[in-house]
Scaffold this motif. Structure first.
Motif, PDB file in Angstrom:
ATOM      1  N   SER A 152      57.889  68.465  -1.369  1.00  0.00           N
ATOM      2  CA  SER A 152      56.659  69.189  -1.676  1.00  0.00           C
ATOM      3  C   SER A 152      56.038  68.460  -2.854  1.00  0.00           C
ATOM      4  N   GLY A 153      54.979  67.750  -2.570  1.00  0.00           N
ATOM      5  CA  GLY A 153      54.383  66.865  -3.561  1.00  0.00           C
ATOM      6  C   GLY A 153      54.292  65.466  -2.968  1.00  0.00           C
ATOM      7  N   GLU A 154      53.111  64.924  -2.945  1.00  0.00           N
ATOM      8  CA  GLU A 154      52.848  63.670  -2.225  1.00  0.00           C
ATOM      9  C   GLU A 154      53.748  62.522  -2.676  1.00  0.00           C
ATOM     10  N   HIS A 155      54.026  62.447  -3.977  1.00  0.00           N
ATOM     11  CA  HIS A 155      54.776  61.305  -4.510  1.00  0.00           C
ATOM     12  C   HIS A 155      56.175  61.698  -5.001  1.00  0.00           C
ATOM     13  N   LYS A 156      56.680  62.853  -4.570  1.00  0.00           N
ATOM     14  CA  LYS A 156      57.958  63.332  -5.086  1.00  0.00           C
ATOM     15  C   LYS A 156      59.102  62.366  -4.785  1.00  0.00           C
ATOM     16  N   ALA A 157      59.022  61.655  -3.678  1.00  0.00           N
ATOM     17  CA  ALA A 157      60.108  60.738  -3.297  1.00  0.00           C
ATOM     18  C   ALA A 157      59.763  59.283  -3.600  1.00  0.00           C
ATOM     19  N   PHE A 158      58.837  59.065  -4.539  1.00  0.00           N
ATOM     20  CA  PHE A 158      58.460  57.669  -4.816  1.00  0.00           C
ATOM     21  C   PHE A 158      59.633  56.934  -5.459  1.00  0.00           C
ATOM     22  N   LEU A 159      59.725  55.649  -5.185  1.00  0.00           N
ATOM     23  CA  LEU A 159      60.834  54.783  -5.591  1.00  0.00           C
ATOM     24  C   LEU A 159      62.112  55.021  -4.790  1.00  0.00           C
ATOM     25  N   ASP A 160      62.009  55.785  -3.718  1.00  0.00           N
ATOM     26  CA  ASP A 160      63.165  55.946  -2.833  1.00  0.00           C
ATOM     27  C   ASP A 160      63.497  54.580  -2.228  1.00  0.00           C
ATOM     28  N   PRO A 161      64.708  54.055  -2.456  1.00  0.00           N
ATOM     29  CA  PRO A 161      65.042  52.710  -1.978  1.00  0.00           C
ATOM     30  C   PRO A 161      65.181  52.616  -0.464  1.00  0.00           C
ATOM     31  N   PHE A 162      65.203  53.769   0.219  1.00  0.00           N
ATOM     32  CA  PHE A 162      65.363  53.763   1.675  1.00  0.00           C
ATOM     33  C   PHE A 162      64.028  53.900   2.403  1.00  0.00           C
ATOM     34  N   GLN A 163      62.937  53.870   1.653  1.00  0.00           N
ATOM     35  CA  GLN A 163      61.613  53.942   2.258  1.00  0.00           C
ATOM     36  C   GLN A 163      60.772  52.745   1.804  1.00  0.00           C
ATOM     37  N   PRO A 164      59.800  52.315   2.621  1.00  0.00           N
ATOM     38  CA  PRO A 164      58.945  51.180   2.224  1.00  0.00           C
ATOM     39  C   PRO A 164      58.169  51.508   0.955  1.00  0.00           C
ATOM     40  N   GLN A 165      57.929  50.477   0.144  1.00  0.00           N
ATOM     41  CA  GLN A 165      57.138  50.670  -1.064  1.00  0.00           C
ATOM     42  C   GLN A 165      55.683  50.955  -0.710  1.00  0.00           C
ATOM     43  N   LYS A 166      55.032  51.746  -1.554  1.00  0.00           N
ATOM     44  CA  LYS A 166      53.608  52.004  -1.412  1.00  0.00           C
ATOM     45  C   LYS A 166      52.899  51.358  -2.585  1.00  0.00           C
ATOM     46  N   ALA A 167      51.809  50.678  -2.304  1.00  0.00           N
ATOM     47  CA  ALA A 167      51.109  49.908  -3.336  1.00  0.00           C
ATOM     48  C   ALA A 167      50.669  50.781  -4.510  1.00  0.00           C
ATOM     49  N   ASP A 168      50.156  51.987  -4.219  1.00  0.00           N
ATOM     50  CA  ASP A 168      49.668  52.842  -5.305  1.00  0.00           C
ATOM     51  C   ASP A 168      50.821  53.344  -6.181  1.00  0.00           C
ATOM     52  N   GLU A 169      52.005  53.589  -5.574  1.00  0.00           N
ATOM     53  CA  GLU A 169      53.148  54.061  -6.355  1.00  0.00           C
ATOM     54  C   GLU A 169      53.751  52.929  -7.194  1.00  0.00           C
ATOM     55  N   THR A 170      53.764  51.729  -6.634  1.00  0.00           N
ATOM     56  CA  THR A 170      54.250  50.572  -7.396  1.00  0.00           C
ATOM     57  C   THR A 170      53.352  50.317  -8.601  1.00  0.00           C
ATOM     58  N   GLU A 171      52.049  50.439  -8.389  1.00  0.00           N
ATOM     59  CA  GLU A 171      51.090  50.246  -9.481  1.00  0.00           C
ATOM     60  C   GLU A 171      51.282  51.311 -10.562  1.00  0.00           C
ATOM     61  N   PHE A 172      51.490  52.547 -10.114  1.00  0.00           N
ATOM     62  CA  PHE A 172      51.715  53.632 -11.077  1.00  0.00           C
ATOM     63  C   PHE A 172      52.971  53.389 -11.906  1.00  0.00           C
ATOM     64  N   TRP A 173      54.075  53.001 -11.250  1.00  0.00           N
ATOM     65  CA  TRP A 173      55.335  52.769 -11.955  1.00  0.00           C
ATOM     66  C   TRP A 173      55.205  51.618 -12.949  1.00  0.00           C
TER      67      TRP A 173
END
Length: 319
Positions: A194-215
């Motif tokens: 619940s939350g669009e980016h809650k699982a960001f940086l999950d190593p088992f999912q492809p990277q997303k450009a906007d999340e990489t930029e945020f990190w």
């Protein structure tokens, strides 16, 4: 009939003899275990009492004039020996002692948590302002990198050996990517959030450009905080604060660091106590773990920490 009776008596006598032998062996075994345990306890207690590594103060009585020494060894992180709680507690004790003539932070650390390093940095500066007559000196032995240098920059002056490694003013956060491996194995990753980016940086999912930029922006912000703290602590002593590689994460020898203004001189704890502070007697204020705590840490570190390492993720680290 008499022969049978004699045979029965012989067997009973033999049986009693065997039972007595077995019981005696059991008693011997129990006593052996008891004495082994007793010896272990005795040796463990002797190590706790007499081991130099466990003694709180060294070379002088706290009642006499002395140089206070506080060790910052290993990773700077919560629950570690070089945690902010431990180091700050040691600093306060050293400053509150009326016999303390100066404080030496003896550093040998690759860095660690920016939060823990920041806590210690702030407390050093607060105590320096509160006790203007007591100077703080950071002495780097083998390594004073990243978060360890962050802490050192709060001192009145920094000393190192000519071959010490100093600097590494940068931030890192590492993880792994298992997406290709999972595709080859035919394994699907199912994450419910619940939350669009809650699982960001999950190593088992492809990277997303906007999340990489945020990190990356998070790391950049932490890096800017680190740089600001070093500039505030070192001031004009930095020979070239705008040097393009000074804050790039590179590391230098003590000799090179002196030329850059990252350290103020070459020396050791003893030489600083004797020649700079003017009080050669040393008292160690480092918080020491009990032998049981050390043993427990060796055989059972945090399950959550190991799980995070296995997953390949760690938070921002000053390195």
């Amino acid at each position: 009939m008499s022969n049978e009776s004699n045979d029965d008596k012989s067997w009973k006598l033999l049986e009693k003899t065997l039972l007595a032998s077995v019981q005696e062996q059991r008693r011997s075994r129990r006593w052996g275990i008891f004495f082994k345990v007793l010896t272990f306890i005795y040796l463990f207690g002797a190590i706790a009492v007499f081991s130099p590594a466990l003694n709180f103060s060294k070379n002088a009585s706290r009642g006499a004039a002395h140089t206070a020494v506080i060790e910052i060894n290993g990773m700077i992180a919560d629950k570690e020996a070089a945690s902010a709680d431990n180091v700050v507690g040691s600093l306060r004790a050293a400053f509150e002692d009326k016999s303390t003539k100066g404080v030496v932070l003896r550093i040998n650390s690759p860095g660690g948590s920016p939060v823990q390093s920041g806590y210690i940095y702030d407390e050093i500066r607060r105590l320096r302002a509160e006790h203007a007559d007591i100077k703080v000196y950071a002495v780097i032995s083998d390594l004073g990198a990243s978060g360890a240098y962050y802490i050192a920059s709060a001192a009145d002056a920094i000393y190192a050996d000519k071959a010490s490694l100093v600097g590494s003013i940068g931030v890192t956060a590492a993880t792994f990517g298992f997406v290709g491996t999972m595709e080859k194995l035919g394994v699907d990753r199912r994450v419910y959030t619940s939350g669009e980016h809650k699982a960001f940086l999950d190593p088992f999912q492809p990277q997303k450009a906007d999340e990489t930029e945020f990190w990356q922006s998070v790391l950049n912000t932490t890096h800017k905080q680190f740089i600001a703290a070093v500039k505030q602590g070192r001031g004009d002593r930095l020979k070239d604060a705008e040097h393009p590689e000074l804050f790039s994460g590179l590391i230098w020898t003590g000799e090179q660091a002196l030329e850059l203004g990252l350290v103020d001189g070459l020396g050791s704890t003893s030489s600083v106590a004797r020649d700079v502070i003017g009080e050669k007697e040393l008292v160690d204020y480092t918080v020491q773990e009990s032998p049981f705590d050390r043993f427990a840490k060796k055989i059972g570190a945090s399950v959550a920490e190991h799980a995070a390492m296995w997953m390949g993720f760690s938070g921002p680290t000053l390195r």
